[in-house]
Design a protein around this motif. Structure first.
Motif, mmCIF file in Angstrom:
data_model
loop_
_atom_site.group_PDB
_atom_site.id
_atom_site.type_symbol
_atom_site.label_atom_id
_atom_site.label_comp_id
_atom_site.label_asym_id
_atom_site.label_seq_id
_atom_site.Cartn_x
_atom_site.Cartn_y
_atom_site.Cartn_z
ATOM 1 N N LYS A 71 61.692 -4.159 -12.882
ATOM 2 C CA LYS A 71 62.409 -5.249 -12.223
ATOM 3 C C LYS A 71 61.852 -5.489 -10.823
ATOM 4 N N LEU A 72 61.509 -4.409 -10.116
ATOM 5 C CA LEU A 72 60.926 -4.541 -8.788
ATOM 6 C C LEU A 72 59.603 -5.299 -8.866
ATOM 7 N N ALA A 73 58.792 -4.975 -9.870
ATOM 8 C CA ALA A 73 57.504 -5.650 -10.036
ATOM 9 C C ALA A 73 57.695 -7.143 -10.287
ATOM 10 N N LYS A 74 58.692 -7.495 -11.088
ATOM 11 C CA LYS A 74 58.954 -8.913 -11.365
ATOM 12 C C LYS A 74 59.534 -9.636 -10.164
ATOM 13 N N GLY B 297 38.553 9.031 -16.096
ATOM 14 C CA GLY B 297 38.749 9.958 -15.003
ATOM 15 C C GLY B 297 40.185 10.376 -14.801
ATOM 16 N N THR B 298 40.364 11.253 -13.821
ATOM 17 C CA THR B 298 41.670 11.824 -13.530
ATOM 18 C C THR B 298 41.716 12.231 -12.068
ATOM 19 N N LYS B 299 42.834 12.724 -11.639
ATOM 20 C CA LYS B 299 42.986 13.225 -10.275
ATOM 21 C C LYS B 299 41.800 14.118 -9.884
ATOM 22 N N ALA B 300 41.373 13.988 -8.618
ATOM 23 C CA ALA B 300 40.345 14.845 -8.015
ATOM 24 C C ALA B 300 38.918 14.389 -8.271
ATOM 25 N N ASN B 301 38.700 13.211 -8.912
ATOM 26 C CA ASN B 301 37.346 12.686 -9.006
ATOM 27 C C ASN B 301 37.348 11.197 -8.699
ATOM 28 N N HIS B 302 36.156 10.631 -8.539
ATOM 29 C CA HIS B 302 36.026 9.275 -8.033
ATOM 30 C C HIS B 302 35.855 8.202 -9.101
ATOM 31 N N LEU B 303 36.033 8.559 -10.359
ATOM 32 C CA LEU B 303 36.191 7.517 -11.366
ATOM 33 C C LEU B 303 37.500 6.783 -11.079
ATOM 34 N N GLU B 304 37.645 5.595 -11.645
ATOM 35 C CA GLU B 304 38.815 4.775 -11.336
ATOM 36 C C GLU B 304 40.128 5.510 -11.604
ATOM 37 N N GLY B 305 40.134 6.362 -12.623
ATOM 38 C CA GLY B 305 41.350 7.098 -12.948
ATOM 39 C C GLY B 305 41.769 8.097 -11.899
ATOM 40 N N GLY B 306 40.899 8.392 -10.947
ATOM 41 C CA GLY B 306 41.253 9.309 -9.872
ATOM 42 C C GLY B 306 41.733 8.634 -8.606
ATOM 43 N N ILE B 307 41.386 7.337 -8.441
ATOM 44 C CA ILE B 307 41.652 6.675 -7.158
ATOM 45 C C ILE B 307 42.388 5.348 -7.267
ATOM 46 N N ARG B 308 42.469 4.754 -8.455
ATOM 47 C CA ARG B 308 43.200 3.487 -8.607
ATOM 48 C C ARG B 308 44.633 3.792 -9.019
ATOM 49 N N VAL B 309 45.597 3.138 -8.389
ATOM 50 C CA VAL B 309 46.998 3.499 -8.588
ATOM 51 C C VAL B 309 47.879 2.260 -8.775
ATOM 52 N N PRO B 310 49.034 2.428 -9.420
ATOM 53 C CA PRO B 310 50.018 1.331 -9.470
ATOM 54 C C PRO B 310 50.487 1.003 -8.054
ATOM 55 N N PHE B 311 50.826 -0.267 -7.824
ATOM 56 C CA PHE B 311 51.217 -0.676 -6.473
ATOM 57 C C PHE B 311 52.048 -1.945 -6.563
ATOM 58 N N ILE B 312 53.258 -1.901 -5.974
ATOM 59 C CA ILE B 312 54.175 -3.050 -5.951
ATOM 60 C C ILE B 312 54.595 -3.309 -4.509
ATOM 61 N N MET B 313 54.660 -4.574 -4.144
ATOM 62 C CA MET B 313 55.205 -4.955 -2.836
ATOM 63 C C MET B 313 56.228 -6.070 -3.044
ATOM 64 N N MET B 314 57.409 -5.896 -2.483
ATOM 65 C CA MET B 314 58.473 -6.872 -2.648
ATOM 66 C C MET B 314 59.204 -7.098 -1.334
ATOM 67 N N HIS B 315 59.400 -8.354 -0.985
ATOM 68 C CA HIS B 315 60.239 -8.732 0.149
ATOM 69 C C HIS B 315 60.924 -10.038 -0.234
ATOM 70 N N GLU B 316 62.165 -9.921 -0.647
ATOM 71 C CA GLU B 316 62.906 -11.060 -1.180
ATOM 72 C C GLU B 316 62.959 -12.198 -0.167
ATOM 73 N N GLY B 317 62.578 -13.394 -0.622
ATOM 74 C CA GLY B 317 62.614 -14.564 0.234
ATOM 75 C C GLY B 317 61.382 -14.760 1.094
ATOM 76 N N THR B 318 60.524 -13.736 1.155
ATOM 77 C CA THR B 318 59.297 -13.824 1.952
ATOM 78 C C THR B 318 58.063 -13.821 1.069
ATOM 79 N N LEU B 319 58.010 -12.913 0.119
ATOM 80 C CA LEU B 319 56.876 -12.828 -0.791
ATOM 81 C C LEU B 319 57.211 -13.506 -2.114
ATOM 82 N N PRO B 320 56.218 -14.078 -2.778
ATOM 83 C CA PRO B 320 56.469 -14.710 -4.084
ATOM 84 C C PRO B 320 56.884 -13.688 -5.124
ATOM 85 N N LYS B 321 57.545 -14.154 -6.165
ATOM 86 C CA LYS B 321 58.018 -13.285 -7.232
ATOM 87 C C LYS B 321 57.073 -13.302 -8.427
ATOM 88 N N ASN B 322 57.071 -12.171 -9.129
ATOM 89 C CA ASN B 322 56.386 -12.054 -10.420
ATOM 90 C C ASN B 322 54.933 -12.532 -10.352
#
Length: 466
Positions: A56-59, A299-324
Protein backbone atom coordinates in the motif's frame (compact mmCIF):
# COMPACT_ATOMS: atom_id res chain seq x y z
CA UNK A 1 -9.15 52.30 13.51
CA UNK A 2 -9.83 51.48 9.87
CA UNK A 3 -6.06 51.15 9.29
CA UNK A 4 -5.77 48.64 12.14
CA UNK A 5 -8.67 46.59 10.73
CA UNK A 6 -7.07 46.47 7.28
CA UNK A 7 -3.72 45.46 8.80
CA UNK A 8 -5.34 42.68 10.83
CA UNK A 9 -7.17 41.45 7.73
CA UNK A 10 -3.91 41.34 5.75
CA UNK A 11 -2.21 39.40 8.53
CA UNK A 12 -5.10 36.94 8.67
CA UNK A 13 -4.99 36.37 4.90
CA UNK A 14 -1.23 35.96 4.98
CA UNK A 15 -1.51 33.19 7.56
CA UNK A 16 -4.52 31.58 5.90
CA UNK A 17 -2.88 31.35 2.49
CA UNK A 18 0.72 30.86 3.60
CA UNK A 19 1.87 34.15 2.11
CA UNK A 20 5.27 35.08 3.42
CA UNK A 21 5.37 31.96 5.61
CA UNK A 22 8.26 29.54 5.73
CA UNK A 23 7.51 26.11 4.30
CA UNK A 24 6.29 23.77 7.04
CA UNK A 25 8.99 21.31 7.99
CA UNK A 26 7.91 17.74 7.25
CA UNK A 27 8.46 14.93 9.68
CA UNK A 28 10.88 12.36 8.24
CA UNK A 29 10.59 8.63 8.85
CA UNK A 30 13.24 6.32 7.42
CA UNK A 31 12.46 2.61 7.76
CA UNK A 32 15.30 0.19 7.07
CA UNK A 33 15.00 -3.58 6.78
CA UNK A 34 18.02 -5.81 7.32
CA UNK A 35 19.13 -8.54 4.88
CA UNK A 36 15.82 -8.81 3.03
CA UNK A 37 15.68 -10.37 -0.42
CA UNK A 38 15.15 -8.11 -3.42
CA UNK A 39 12.09 -10.11 -4.52
CA UNK A 40 10.64 -10.87 -1.09
CA UNK A 41 7.94 -8.19 -1.03
CA UNK A 42 4.59 -8.00 -2.75
CA UNK A 43 5.45 -4.67 -4.35
CA UNK A 44 8.58 -6.33 -5.75
CA UNK A 45 6.56 -9.13 -7.30
CA UNK A 46 6.50 -11.82 -4.62
CA UNK A 47 3.51 -14.14 -4.59
CA UNK A 48 4.83 -16.18 -1.64
CA UNK A 49 5.32 -13.43 0.93
CA UNK A 50 2.64 -11.19 2.40
CA UNK A 51 3.47 -7.48 2.74
CA UNK A 52 0.13 -5.63 2.45
CA UNK A 53 1.22 -2.50 4.29
CA UNK A 54 4.38 -1.99 2.26
CA UNK A 55 2.44 -2.76 -0.91
CA UNK A 56 0.00 0.00 0.00
CA UNK A 57 2.89 2.36 0.78
CA UNK A 58 4.38 1.67 -2.66
CA UNK A 59 1.06 2.46 -4.35
CA UNK A 60 0.80 5.66 -2.33
CA UNK A 61 4.19 6.90 -3.44
CA UNK A 62 7.15 6.18 -5.70
CA UNK A 63 8.91 2.85 -6.12
CA UNK A 64 12.53 3.16 -7.23
CA UNK A 65 13.54 0.32 -9.54
CA UNK A 66 17.30 0.97 -9.44
CA UNK A 67 18.14 1.90 -5.86
CA UNK A 68 21.64 1.04 -4.69
CA UNK A 69 23.37 0.84 -1.36
CA UNK A 70 26.93 2.17 -1.15
CA UNK A 71 28.12 -1.21 0.15
CA UNK A 72 27.20 -4.86 -0.09
CA UNK A 73 27.14 -5.37 3.69
CA UNK A 74 25.21 -3.55 6.37
CA UNK A 75 27.69 -1.57 8.49
CA UNK A 76 29.32 0.32 5.61
CA UNK A 77 26.04 0.91 3.79
CA UNK A 78 24.65 2.49 6.97
CA UNK A 79 27.79 4.62 7.34
CA UNK A 80 27.21 5.90 3.81
CA UNK A 81 23.57 6.79 4.31
CA UNK A 82 24.21 8.49 7.65
CA UNK A 83 27.00 10.69 6.24
CA UNK A 84 25.97 11.15 2.60
CA UNK A 85 29.50 10.16 1.56
CA UNK A 86 31.21 7.11 0.17
CA UNK A 87 32.29 5.59 3.45
CA UNK A 88 35.68 4.63 2.01
CA UNK A 89 36.49 8.35 1.87
CA UNK A 90 36.88 8.31 5.65
CA UNK A 91 38.37 4.83 5.91
CA UNK A 92 35.20 2.89 6.76
CA UNK A 93 35.93 -0.20 4.68
CA UNK A 94 33.29 -2.58 3.39
CA UNK A 95 33.76 -5.02 6.26
CA UNK A 96 31.99 -4.87 9.57
CA UNK A 97 32.40 -8.02 11.64
CA UNK A 98 35.10 -7.52 14.31
CA UNK A 99 35.90 -11.21 14.67
CA UNK A 100 37.05 -11.49 11.06
CA UNK A 101 39.38 -8.51 10.94
CA UNK A 102 43.09 -8.49 10.14
CA UNK A 103 45.41 -7.52 12.99
CA UNK A 104 46.78 -4.68 10.86
CA UNK A 105 43.98 -2.24 11.63
CA UNK A 106 41.50 -1.10 14.25
CA UNK A 107 39.72 -4.04 15.85
CA UNK A 108 36.85 -4.90 18.18
CA UNK A 109 34.86 -2.16 19.86
CA UNK A 110 37.16 0.53 18.48
CA UNK A 111 35.69 -0.05 15.03
CA UNK A 112 33.02 2.55 14.38
CA UNK A 113 31.85 5.60 12.49
CA UNK A 114 34.75 8.09 12.90
CA UNK A 115 33.93 10.85 15.34
CA UNK A 116 34.90 13.60 12.89
CA UNK A 117 32.07 12.62 10.53
CA UNK A 118 28.74 14.44 10.71
CA UNK A 119 25.51 12.42 10.60
CA UNK A 120 22.19 13.40 9.08
CA UNK A 121 20.72 13.28 12.59
CA UNK A 122 23.12 16.01 13.70
CA UNK A 123 22.22 18.15 10.71
CA UNK A 124 18.49 17.73 11.30
CA UNK A 125 18.91 18.69 14.95
CA UNK A 126 20.39 21.96 13.71
CA UNK A 127 17.12 22.50 11.81
CA UNK A 128 15.06 22.03 14.98
CA UNK A 129 14.17 18.34 14.61
CA UNK A 130 13.70 15.91 17.45
CA UNK A 131 15.63 12.80 16.41
CA UNK A 132 15.25 9.14 17.35
CA UNK A 133 16.76 5.78 16.46
CA UNK A 134 14.89 2.58 17.17
CA UNK A 135 16.65 -0.74 16.57
CA UNK A 136 20.02 -1.65 15.12
CA UNK A 137 22.93 0.81 15.32
CA UNK A 138 26.07 -1.11 14.15
CA UNK A 139 28.18 2.05 13.95
CA UNK A 140 30.45 1.11 16.85
CA UNK A 141 30.01 -0.59 20.22
CA UNK A 142 32.19 1.74 22.30
CA UNK A 143 30.48 4.49 24.30
CA UNK A 144 32.11 7.20 22.19
CA UNK A 145 30.20 5.99 19.11
CA UNK A 146 26.83 5.85 20.89
CA UNK A 147 23.80 7.10 18.91
CA UNK A 148 23.03 9.73 21.55
CA UNK A 149 26.49 11.17 20.86
CA UNK A 150 25.94 11.15 17.09
CA UNK A 151 22.83 13.30 16.82
CA UNK A 152 20.01 11.14 18.16
CA UNK A 153 18.02 12.54 21.07
CA UNK A 154 16.33 9.21 21.69
CA UNK A 155 17.73 5.69 21.33
CA UNK A 156 16.02 2.39 21.95
CA UNK A 157 17.80 -0.56 20.42
CA UNK A 158 21.13 -2.37 20.41
CA UNK A 159 24.62 -1.29 19.48
CA UNK A 160 25.73 -4.39 17.56
CA UNK A 161 24.87 -5.90 14.19
CA UNK A 162 22.34 -8.57 15.15
CA UNK A 163 20.60 -10.10 18.11
CA UNK A 164 17.75 -12.36 19.19
CA UNK A 165 14.16 -11.35 18.51
CA UNK A 166 13.32 -12.80 21.90
CA UNK A 167 14.52 -11.37 25.25
CA UNK A 168 18.05 -12.23 26.37
CA UNK A 169 18.80 -13.69 29.76
CA UNK A 170 20.10 -10.70 31.68
CA UNK A 171 22.15 -13.01 33.93
CA UNK A 172 24.01 -14.63 31.04
CA UNK A 173 27.49 -13.03 30.75
CA UNK A 174 27.81 -14.14 27.11
CA UNK A 175 25.00 -11.76 26.14
CA UNK A 176 27.20 -8.69 25.76
CA UNK A 177 25.86 -5.18 26.08
CA UNK A 178 26.27 -4.60 22.34
CA UNK A 179 23.48 -7.15 21.79
CA UNK A 180 21.21 -6.19 24.67
CA UNK A 181 18.34 -3.76 24.42
CA UNK A 182 19.31 -0.32 25.61
CA UNK A 183 17.13 2.72 26.28
CA UNK A 184 18.99 6.01 26.21
CA UNK A 185 22.65 5.67 27.20
CA UNK A 186 23.77 2.75 29.34
CA UNK A 187 20.30 1.73 30.51
CA UNK A 188 20.26 -1.94 29.47
CA UNK A 189 16.94 -3.69 29.82
CA UNK A 190 15.32 -6.51 27.93
CA UNK A 191 11.97 -6.26 26.23
CA UNK A 192 8.84 -8.38 26.43
CA UNK A 193 7.44 -10.09 23.36
CA UNK A 194 8.76 -10.10 19.78
CA UNK A 195 11.37 -7.41 19.14
CA UNK A 196 10.03 -6.29 15.74
CA UNK A 197 6.71 -5.38 17.36
CA UNK A 198 8.44 -3.63 20.26
CA UNK A 199 10.52 -1.36 18.00
CA UNK A 200 7.44 -0.13 16.17
CA UNK A 201 5.63 0.41 19.46
CA UNK A 202 8.50 2.55 20.75
CA UNK A 203 8.44 4.58 17.54
CA UNK A 204 4.71 5.13 17.94
CA UNK A 205 5.19 6.41 21.49
CA UNK A 206 7.81 8.84 20.21
CA UNK A 207 5.35 10.15 17.60
CA UNK A 208 2.70 10.74 20.26
CA UNK A 209 5.11 12.73 22.41
CA UNK A 210 6.61 14.78 19.57
CA UNK A 211 3.76 15.32 17.11
CA UNK A 212 3.72 19.09 17.70
CA UNK A 213 7.29 19.52 16.44
CA UNK A 214 9.20 18.22 13.42
CA UNK A 215 10.81 14.86 14.08
CA UNK A 216 13.16 12.41 12.40
CA UNK A 217 12.72 8.69 13.05
CA UNK A 218 15.28 6.14 11.92
CA UNK A 219 13.45 2.84 12.41
CA UNK A 220 16.26 0.36 11.92
CA UNK A 221 14.80 -3.14 12.11
CA UNK A 222 17.05 -6.14 12.62
CA UNK A 223 14.40 -8.05 10.69
CA UNK A 224 14.98 -10.13 8.70
CA UNK A 225 18.61 -10.74 9.68
CA UNK A 226 19.51 -14.02 11.36
CA UNK A 227 18.82 -15.61 13.82
CA UNK A 228 15.79 -17.07 12.09
CA UNK A 229 13.08 -16.57 14.67
CA UNK A 230 9.35 -16.09 14.14
CA UNK A 231 6.22 -16.49 16.21
CA UNK A 232 4.09 -19.61 15.88
CA UNK A 233 1.13 -17.49 14.79
CA UNK A 234 3.07 -15.96 11.90
CA UNK A 235 4.57 -19.29 10.85
CA UNK A 236 1.09 -20.78 10.63
CA UNK A 237 0.17 -18.27 7.93
CA UNK A 238 2.53 -19.91 5.44
CA UNK A 239 1.48 -23.58 5.31
CA UNK A 240 2.89 -24.05 1.81
CA UNK A 241 6.45 -23.03 2.71
CA UNK A 242 9.10 -24.99 4.59
CA UNK A 243 12.35 -24.47 6.47
CA UNK A 244 14.14 -21.14 6.34
CA UNK A 245 11.87 -19.89 3.59
CA UNK A 246 8.84 -20.35 5.83
CA UNK A 247 10.54 -18.61 8.75
CA UNK A 248 11.70 -15.75 6.54
CA UNK A 249 8.18 -15.23 5.24
CA UNK A 250 6.85 -15.10 8.81
CA UNK A 251 9.56 -12.64 9.89
CA UNK A 252 8.82 -10.44 6.88
CA UNK A 253 5.11 -10.49 7.67
CA UNK A 254 5.85 -9.41 11.24
CA UNK A 255 7.95 -6.50 9.98
CA UNK A 256 5.24 -5.46 7.53
CA UNK A 257 2.65 -5.57 10.30
CA UNK A 258 4.86 -3.41 12.52
CA UNK A 259 5.26 -0.90 9.69
CA UNK A 260 1.49 -0.90 9.29
CA UNK A 261 1.10 0.02 12.96
CA UNK A 262 3.54 2.88 12.50
CA UNK A 263 1.71 4.21 9.45
CA UNK A 264 -1.57 3.93 11.34
CA UNK A 265 -0.11 6.04 14.15
CA UNK A 266 1.07 8.71 11.71
CA UNK A 267 -2.40 8.88 10.18
CA UNK A 268 -4.20 8.85 13.55
CA UNK A 269 -2.24 11.93 14.61
CA UNK A 270 -3.09 13.79 11.42
CA UNK A 271 0.53 13.80 10.25
CA UNK A 272 0.36 11.90 6.99
CA UNK A 273 0.39 14.97 4.73
CA UNK A 274 3.35 16.40 6.56
CA UNK A 275 5.53 13.30 6.77
CA UNK A 276 8.12 12.08 4.28
CA UNK A 277 8.40 8.29 4.56
CA UNK A 278 11.15 6.18 3.01
CA UNK A 279 11.51 2.40 3.15
CA UNK A 280 14.48 0.37 1.97
CA UNK A 281 16.84 -2.50 2.82
CA UNK A 282 20.50 -2.25 3.82
CA UNK A 283 22.06 -4.64 1.25
CA UNK A 284 21.21 -7.62 -0.88
CA UNK A 285 19.68 -10.67 0.71
CA UNK A 286 22.11 -13.33 2.04
CA UNK A 287 20.49 -16.25 0.27
CA UNK A 288 22.82 -18.78 1.88
CA UNK A 289 22.03 -17.79 5.47
CA UNK A 290 18.35 -16.82 5.42
CA UNK A 291 17.16 -18.17 2.04
CA UNK A 292 16.36 -14.68 0.71
CA UNK A 293 15.28 -14.41 -2.92
CA UNK A 294 17.09 -11.75 -4.98
CA UNK A 295 15.58 -12.70 -8.35
CA UNK A 296 15.89 -11.67 -11.11
CA UNK A 297 19.29 -10.44 -9.90
CA UNK A 298 22.46 -12.48 -9.71
CA UNK A 299 24.50 -12.47 -6.55
CA UNK A 300 23.88 -12.04 -2.86
CA UNK A 301 24.94 -10.00 0.13
CA UNK A 302 28.69 -9.22 0.31
CA UNK A 303 29.43 -9.08 -3.44
CA UNK A 304 29.05 -6.50 -6.19
CA UNK A 305 26.65 -8.30 -8.48
CA UNK A 306 23.28 -6.57 -8.55
CA UNK A 307 21.91 -8.99 -5.96
CA UNK A 308 24.39 -7.65 -3.42
CA UNK A 309 23.84 -3.92 -3.88
CA UNK A 310 20.43 -3.25 -5.50
CA UNK A 311 17.59 -2.95 -3.00
CA UNK A 312 13.84 -2.27 -2.77
CA UNK A 313 13.13 1.42 -2.18
CA UNK A 314 9.90 3.38 -1.61
CA UNK A 315 9.41 7.10 -1.02
CA UNK A 316 6.05 8.56 -0.07
CA UNK A 317 4.90 12.04 0.91
CA UNK A 318 1.15 12.42 0.63
CA UNK A 319 0.14 15.50 -1.33
CA UNK A 320 3.72 16.27 -2.38
CA UNK A 321 4.93 13.25 -4.34
CA UNK A 322 2.91 11.52 -7.07
CA UNK A 323 1.19 8.23 -6.29
CA UNK A 324 1.75 4.78 -7.74
CA UNK A 325 4.75 5.76 -9.85
CA UNK A 326 8.13 4.24 -10.55
CA UNK A 327 11.43 6.04 -10.90
CA UNK A 328 13.82 4.15 -13.15
CA UNK A 329 17.16 5.98 -13.03
CA UNK A 330 19.82 4.72 -10.58
CA UNK A 331 19.85 6.35 -7.15
CA UNK A 332 22.04 5.75 -4.10
CA UNK A 333 21.71 5.54 -0.33
CA UNK A 334 24.08 8.51 -0.36
CA UNK A 335 21.13 10.58 -1.61
CA UNK A 336 19.20 10.21 1.65
CA UNK A 337 21.31 12.77 3.56
CA UNK A 338 20.82 15.66 1.09
CA UNK A 339 17.20 14.71 0.38
CA UNK A 340 16.28 14.75 4.06
CA UNK A 341 18.23 17.93 4.79
CA UNK A 342 16.66 19.82 1.89
CA UNK A 343 13.21 18.57 2.90
CA UNK A 344 13.84 20.03 6.36
CA UNK A 345 14.91 23.39 4.93
CA UNK A 346 14.96 24.04 1.20
CA UNK A 347 17.06 27.17 1.79
CA UNK A 348 19.91 25.35 3.49
CA UNK A 349 23.22 25.03 1.67
CA UNK A 350 24.17 21.41 1.28
CA UNK A 351 27.70 20.54 2.46
CA UNK A 352 30.08 20.53 -0.50
CA UNK A 353 31.61 17.19 0.51
CA UNK A 354 28.43 15.17 -0.07
CA UNK A 355 28.43 12.45 -2.72
CA UNK A 356 24.64 12.21 -2.76
CA UNK A 357 22.06 14.51 -4.33
CA UNK A 358 18.65 15.82 -3.34
CA UNK A 359 16.23 13.47 -5.09
CA UNK A 360 13.16 15.71 -4.92
CA UNK A 361 13.81 17.73 -8.12
CA UNK A 362 14.23 14.46 -10.00
CA UNK A 363 11.14 12.64 -8.76
CA UNK A 364 9.05 15.80 -9.19
CA UNK A 365 10.17 16.12 -12.80
CA UNK A 366 12.05 19.39 -12.33
CA UNK A 367 15.25 17.66 -13.45
CA UNK A 368 15.11 15.17 -16.30
CA UNK A 369 18.69 13.87 -16.29
CA UNK A 370 20.18 11.09 -14.17
CA UNK A 371 20.87 11.85 -10.51
CA UNK A 372 24.16 9.96 -10.98
CA UNK A 373 26.13 9.27 -14.14
CA UNK A 374 28.59 7.15 -12.16
CA UNK A 375 28.40 5.06 -8.99
CA UNK A 376 31.21 3.18 -7.23
CA UNK A 377 31.67 0.27 -4.84
CA UNK A 378 34.79 -1.14 -3.20
CA UNK A 379 35.50 -4.05 -0.87
CA UNK A 380 39.18 -4.76 -0.30
CA UNK A 381 40.63 -5.44 -3.79
CA UNK A 382 37.20 -6.06 -5.25
CA UNK A 383 35.42 -3.10 -6.76
CA UNK A 384 32.70 -2.10 -9.21
CA UNK A 385 31.74 0.95 -11.20
CA UNK A 386 28.49 1.73 -12.97
CA UNK A 387 28.80 4.45 -15.59
CA UNK A 388 25.52 5.09 -17.35
CA UNK A 389 24.23 1.60 -18.01
CA UNK A 390 27.63 -0.09 -18.23
CA UNK A 391 28.92 -1.82 -15.14
CA UNK A 392 32.44 -3.14 -14.61
CA UNK A 393 33.23 -5.57 -11.79
CA UNK A 394 36.90 -5.90 -10.84
CA UNK A 395 38.35 -8.95 -9.11
CA UNK A 396 41.81 -9.61 -7.62
CA UNK A 397 41.97 -13.18 -8.93
CA UNK A 398 40.11 -13.31 -12.26
CA UNK A 399 39.42 -11.16 -15.33
CA UNK A 400 37.08 -8.19 -14.98
CA UNK A 401 33.48 -8.51 -16.12
CA UNK A 402 31.43 -5.95 -18.06
CA UNK A 403 27.64 -5.80 -18.28
CA UNK A 404 24.99 -3.59 -19.80
CA UNK A 405 22.55 -3.36 -16.91
CA UNK A 406 19.82 -1.75 -19.03
CA UNK A 407 19.22 -4.97 -20.94
CA UNK A 408 20.96 -7.51 -18.71
CA UNK A 409 19.69 -7.06 -15.17
CA UNK A 410 20.76 -10.62 -14.27
CA UNK A 411 24.36 -10.00 -15.40
CA UNK A 412 24.61 -13.13 -17.51
CA UNK A 413 26.13 -11.67 -20.71
CA UNK A 414 29.72 -10.64 -20.01
CA UNK A 415 30.80 -8.07 -22.63
CA UNK A 416 34.40 -7.66 -21.47
CA UNK A 417 36.02 -9.53 -24.36
CA UNK A 418 33.81 -7.78 -26.92
CA UNK A 419 34.54 -4.28 -25.62
CA UNK A 420 38.07 -4.17 -24.21
CA UNK A 421 38.21 -0.41 -24.79
CA UNK A 422 35.28 0.07 -22.39
CA UNK A 423 36.97 -2.16 -19.83
CA UNK A 424 40.09 0.02 -19.98
CA UNK A 425 38.03 3.22 -19.80
CA UNK A 426 36.09 2.12 -16.73
CA UNK A 427 39.22 0.72 -15.08
CA UNK A 428 40.84 4.15 -15.36
CA UNK A 429 37.77 5.88 -13.97
CA UNK A 430 37.63 3.44 -11.07
CA UNK A 431 41.32 3.93 -10.30
CA UNK A 432 40.89 7.71 -10.34
CA UNK A 433 38.09 7.42 -7.76
CA UNK A 434 40.15 5.11 -5.56
CA UNK A 435 42.89 7.73 -5.39
CA UNK A 436 40.44 9.98 -3.51
CA UNK A 437 39.87 7.44 -0.73
CA UNK A 438 41.46 7.17 2.70
CA UNK A 439 43.47 4.16 3.78
CA UNK A 440 41.08 1.60 5.34
CA UNK A 441 40.83 1.78 9.12
CA UNK A 442 40.44 -2.01 9.23
CA UNK A 443 40.70 -4.87 6.77
CA UNK A 444 39.33 -8.35 6.37
CA UNK A 445 41.59 -11.35 6.89
CA UNK A 446 42.59 -12.52 3.41
CA UNK A 447 41.21 -16.01 3.90
CA UNK A 448 37.67 -14.61 3.84
CA UNK A 449 38.10 -12.95 0.46
CA UNK A 450 38.10 -16.37 -1.18
CA UNK A 451 34.89 -17.25 0.60
CA UNK A 452 33.29 -14.07 -0.73
CA UNK A 453 34.04 -15.23 -4.28
CA UNK A 454 32.55 -18.66 -3.61
CA UNK A 455 29.42 -17.05 -2.22
CA UNK A 456 29.07 -14.83 -5.28
CA UNK A 457 29.48 -17.68 -7.77
CA UNK A 458 26.98 -19.85 -5.91
CA UNK A 459 24.18 -17.38 -6.56
CA UNK A 460 24.78 -16.33 -10.15
CA UNK A 461 22.22 -16.81 -12.87
CA UNK A 462 23.46 -19.10 -15.70
CA UNK A 463 25.85 -17.11 -17.86
CA UNK A 464 25.64 -16.73 -21.63
CA UNK A 465 28.67 -18.14 -23.44
CA UNK A 466 30.03 -15.68 -25.99
Amino acid sequence: MMYKKVLLLCLFLAVAFGYGQAKEQPNIIFILADDAGYADFGFQGSTEFKTPNLDKLAKSGIRFTQAYTSAAVCGPSRAGLLTGMYQQRFGYEENNVPGYMSASGIMGDEMGLPLDQTTIAEKLKEQGYKTALFGKWHMGNADKFHPTKRGFDVFYGFRGGSRSYMPYDENNPTDRNENRLEEGFGNFLEHEGYLTDVLASKANSFIQKNKENPFFIYLSFNAVHTPMQATAADLAKFPNLEGKRKTLAAMTLAMDRAIGQLLKEVKANGLMKNTLIVFSNDNGGPSDSNNANNSPLSGTKANHLEGGIRVPFIMMHEGTLPKNRTYDYPISFLDLFPTFLKAANDKVNLPSYLDGVDLMPYVLGQKQDRPHQTLYWKKENRAAIRDGDLKLIRFPDRPAELYNIANDIAEVNDLATKHPEKVRELYKKLFAWELTLERPLWQLKRVYEGKAAERMDAFRKPKINN
